[in-house]
Design a protein around this motif. Sequence first.
Motif, PDB file in Angstrom:
ATOM      1  N   MET A   1      47.361  46.120  25.950  1.00  0.00           N
ATOM      2  CA  MET A   1      45.967  45.790  25.766  1.00  0.00           C
ATOM      3  C   MET A   1      45.189  46.215  27.011  1.00  0.00           C
ATOM      4  SD  MET A   1      43.933  42.376  24.627  1.00  0.00           S
ATOM      5  CE  MET A   1      44.707  41.118  25.521  1.00  0.00           C
ATOM      6  N   ARG A   2      44.034  46.790  26.799  1.00  0.00           N
ATOM      7  CA  ARG A   2      43.204  47.271  27.897  1.00  0.00           C
ATOM      8  C   ARG A   2      42.465  46.108  28.546  1.00  0.00           C
ATOM      9  NH1 ARG A   2      37.898  50.387  28.294  1.00  0.00           N
ATOM     10  NH2 ARG A   2      38.177  51.428  30.277  1.00  0.00           N
ATOM     11  N   GLN A   3      42.499  46.087  29.857  1.00  0.00           N
ATOM     12  CA  GLN A   3      41.844  45.015  30.598  1.00  0.00           C
ATOM     13  C   GLN A   3      40.369  45.350  30.792  1.00  0.00           C
ATOM     14  OE1 GLN A   3      43.234  44.690  34.578  1.00  0.00           O
ATOM     15  NE2 GLN A   3      42.480  42.622  34.843  1.00  0.00           N
ATOM     16  N   ARG A   4      39.507  44.341  30.564  1.00  0.00           N
ATOM     17  CA  ARG A   4      38.090  44.548  30.821  1.00  0.00           C
ATOM     18  C   ARG A   4      37.883  44.671  32.314  1.00  0.00           C
ATOM     19  NH1 ARG A   4      34.215  40.384  28.052  1.00  0.00           N
ATOM     20  NH2 ARG A   4      34.288  39.804  30.204  1.00  0.00           N
ATOM     21  N   GLU A   5      36.926  45.493  32.709  1.00  0.00           N
ATOM     22  CA  GLU A   5      36.678  45.716  34.127  1.00  0.00           C
ATOM     23  C   GLU A   5      36.296  44.433  34.854  1.00  0.00           C
ATOM     24  OE1 GLU A   5      33.757  48.762  34.152  1.00  0.00           O
ATOM     25  OE2 GLU A   5      35.143  50.269  33.435  1.00  0.00           O
ATOM     26  N   ALA A   6      35.574  43.546  34.196  1.00  0.00           N
ATOM     27  CA  ALA A   6      35.142  42.306  34.837  1.00  0.00           C
ATOM     28  C   ALA A   6      36.287  41.313  35.002  1.00  0.00           C
ATOM     29  CB  ALA A   6      34.017  41.670  34.034  1.00  0.00           C
ATOM     30  N   GLU A   7      37.432  41.565  34.394  1.00  0.00           N
ATOM     31  CA  GLU A   7      38.579  40.686  34.532  1.00  0.00           C
ATOM     32  C   GLU A   7      39.598  41.223  35.529  1.00  0.00           C
ATOM     33  OE1 GLU A   7      39.925  40.320  30.548  1.00  0.00           O
ATOM     34  OE2 GLU A   7      38.322  38.959  29.985  1.00  0.00           O
ATOM     35  N   HIS A   8      39.174  42.183  36.332  1.00  0.00           N
ATOM     36  CA  HIS A   8      40.049  42.729  37.360  1.00  0.00           C
ATOM     37  C   HIS A   8      40.417  41.617  38.339  1.00  0.00           C
ATOM     38  CE1 HIS A   8      41.282  45.127  40.832  1.00  0.00           C
ATOM     39  NE2 HIS A   8      41.544  46.076  39.949  1.00  0.00           N
ATOM     40  N   PRO A   9      41.633  41.638  38.881  1.00  0.00           N
ATOM     41  CA  PRO A   9      42.042  40.575  39.808  1.00  0.00           C
ATOM     42  C   PRO A   9      41.120  40.402  41.013  1.00  0.00           C
ATOM     43  CG  PRO A   9      43.941  41.860  39.142  1.00  0.00           C
ATOM     44  CD  PRO A   9      42.736  42.545  38.568  1.00  0.00           C
ATOM     45  N   PHE A  10      40.375  41.435  41.376  1.00  0.00           N
ATOM     46  CA  PHE A  10      39.433  41.329  42.495  1.00  0.00           C
ATOM     47  C   PHE A  10      38.394  40.236  42.247  1.00  0.00           C
ATOM     48  CE2 PHE A  10      35.351  42.549  44.425  1.00  0.00           C
ATOM     49  CZ  PHE A  10      35.719  42.567  45.761  1.00  0.00           C
ATOM     50  N   TYR A  11      37.990  40.051  40.999  1.00  0.00           N
ATOM     51  CA  TYR A  11      36.944  39.089  40.655  1.00  0.00           C
ATOM     52  C   TYR A  11      37.480  37.685  40.361  1.00  0.00           C
ATOM     53  CZ  TYR A  11      34.308  43.379  40.014  1.00  0.00           C
ATOM     54  OH  TYR A  11      33.725  44.595  40.196  1.00  0.00           O
ATOM     55  N   ARG A  12      38.761  37.465  40.486  1.00  0.00           N
ATOM     56  CA  ARG A  12      39.343  36.167  40.157  1.00  0.00           C
ATOM     57  C   ARG A  12      38.852  35.034  41.066  1.00  0.00           C
ATOM     58  NH1 ARG A  12      43.968  34.904  36.929  1.00  0.00           N
ATOM     59  NH2 ARG A  12      43.940  37.121  36.566  1.00  0.00           N
ATOM     60  N   PRO A  13      38.776  35.221  42.391  1.00  0.00           N
ATOM     61  CA  PRO A  13      38.266  34.111  43.227  1.00  0.00           C
ATOM     62  C   PRO A  13      36.793  33.827  42.934  1.00  0.00           C
ATOM     63  CG  PRO A  13      39.413  35.737  44.571  1.00  0.00           C
ATOM     64  CD  PRO A  13      39.264  36.332  43.205  1.00  0.00           C
ATOM     65  N   LEU A  14      36.468  32.566  42.830  1.00  0.00           N
ATOM     66  CA  LEU A  14      35.102  32.166  42.515  1.00  0.00           C
ATOM     67  C   LEU A  14      34.123  32.628  43.582  1.00  0.00           C
ATOM     68  CD1 LEU A  14      33.110  30.604  40.735  1.00  0.00           C
ATOM     69  CD2 LEU A  14      33.719  28.554  42.029  1.00  0.00           C
ATOM     70  N   TRP A  15      34.521  32.581  44.847  1.00  0.00           N
ATOM     71  CA  TRP A  15      33.597  32.949  45.919  1.00  0.00           C
ATOM     72  C   TRP A  15      33.184  34.410  45.829  1.00  0.00           C
ATOM     73  CZ3 TRP A  15      34.446  36.667  49.572  1.00  0.00           C
ATOM     74  CH2 TRP A  15      35.761  37.113  49.747  1.00  0.00           C
ATOM     75  N   VAL A  16      34.062  35.279  45.364  1.00  0.00           N
ATOM     76  CA  VAL A  16      33.716  36.702  45.221  1.00  0.00           C
ATOM     77  C   VAL A  16      32.632  36.868  44.167  1.00  0.00           C
ATOM     78  CG1 VAL A  16      34.593  38.961  44.479  1.00  0.00           C
ATOM     79  CG2 VAL A  16      35.971  37.520  45.985  1.00  0.00           C
ATOM     80  N   ARG A  17      32.777  36.174  43.038  1.00  0.00           N
ATOM     81  CA  ARG A  17      31.787  36.270  41.971  1.00  0.00           C
ATOM     82  C   ARG A  17      30.451  35.677  42.401  1.00  0.00           C
ATOM     83  NH1 ARG A  17      34.281  33.151  37.701  1.00  0.00           N
ATOM     84  NH2 ARG A  17      35.916  32.562  39.133  1.00  0.00           N
ATOM     85  N   ILE A  18      30.488  34.595  43.166  1.00  0.00           N
ATOM     86  CA  ILE A  18      29.250  33.987  43.650  1.00  0.00           C
ATOM     87  C   ILE A  18      28.537  34.913  44.629  1.00  0.00           C
ATOM     88  CG2 ILE A  18      28.334  32.124  45.088  1.00  0.00           C
ATOM     89  CD1 ILE A  18      30.418  30.284  43.781  1.00  0.00           C
TER      90      ILE A  18
ATOM     91  N   THR B   1      30.842  33.999  30.350  1.00  0.00           N
ATOM     92  CA  THR B   1      31.923  34.469  29.475  1.00  0.00           C
ATOM     93  C   THR B   1      33.194  34.811  30.227  1.00  0.00           C
ATOM     94  OG1 THR B   1      31.200  36.773  29.598  1.00  0.00           O
ATOM     95  CG2 THR B   1      30.273  35.392  27.816  1.00  0.00           C
ATOM     96  N   TYR B   2      33.304  34.494  31.504  1.00  0.00           N
ATOM     97  CA  TYR B   2      34.469  34.872  32.304  1.00  0.00           C
ATOM     98  C   TYR B   2      35.697  34.086  31.878  1.00  0.00           C
ATOM     99  CZ  TYR B   2      37.387  36.000  36.294  1.00  0.00           C
ATOM    100  OH  TYR B   2      38.408  36.435  37.097  1.00  0.00           O
ATOM    101  N   ARG B   3      36.732  34.787  31.479  1.00  0.00           N
ATOM    102  CA  ARG B   3      38.015  34.190  31.105  1.00  0.00           C
ATOM    103  C   ARG B   3      39.119  35.007  31.787  1.00  0.00           C
ATOM    104  NH1 ARG B   3      34.919  30.933  29.824  1.00  0.00           N
ATOM    105  NH2 ARG B   3      34.298  30.291  27.757  1.00  0.00           N
ATOM    106  N   PRO B   4      39.583  34.552  32.935  1.00  0.00           N
ATOM    107  CA  PRO B   4      40.623  35.340  33.618  1.00  0.00           C
ATOM    108  C   PRO B   4      41.923  35.320  32.816  1.00  0.00           C
ATOM    109  CG  PRO B   4      40.352  33.225  34.693  1.00  0.00           C
ATOM    110  CD  PRO B   4      39.267  33.333  33.650  1.00  0.00           C
ATOM    111  N   GLU B   5      42.618  36.432  32.866  1.00  0.00           N
ATOM    112  CA  GLU B   5      43.894  36.511  32.164  1.00  0.00           C
ATOM    113  C   GLU B   5      44.930  35.696  32.924  1.00  0.00           C
ATOM    114  OE1 GLU B   5      45.318  40.395  31.467  1.00  0.00           O
ATOM    115  OE2 GLU B   5      43.556  41.017  30.340  1.00  0.00           O
TER     116      GLU B   5
END
Length: 77
Positions: free
Chosen positions: A1-18, A57-61
């Motif tokens: 299954m193809r991973q969405r770009e917004a679900e990349h592990p880089f974006y997993r920490p909340l502080w990065v997204r904030i 809509t963020y749902r980390p894998e």
Amino acid sequence: MRQREAEHPFYRPLWVRIVLTTVLCLWCLVEWMNGEAFWGVLVGAASLWAIWTFFITYRPEEPLSAPEKTSETPPDE
């Protein structure tokens, strides 16, 4: 299954997204304060996309290497 770009592990920490979303919102504000409506609309749209993608809509894998819990009992000897 193809991973969405917004679900990349880089974006997993909340502080990065904030931080990323805050920078976009501040950049939008700066553009509007300088009278740059075109860039303000563009960065505003990117800010709304970041809010929608990273918070609504963020749902980390789940990690694939997580061990599965089984309820099997060891065989009697």
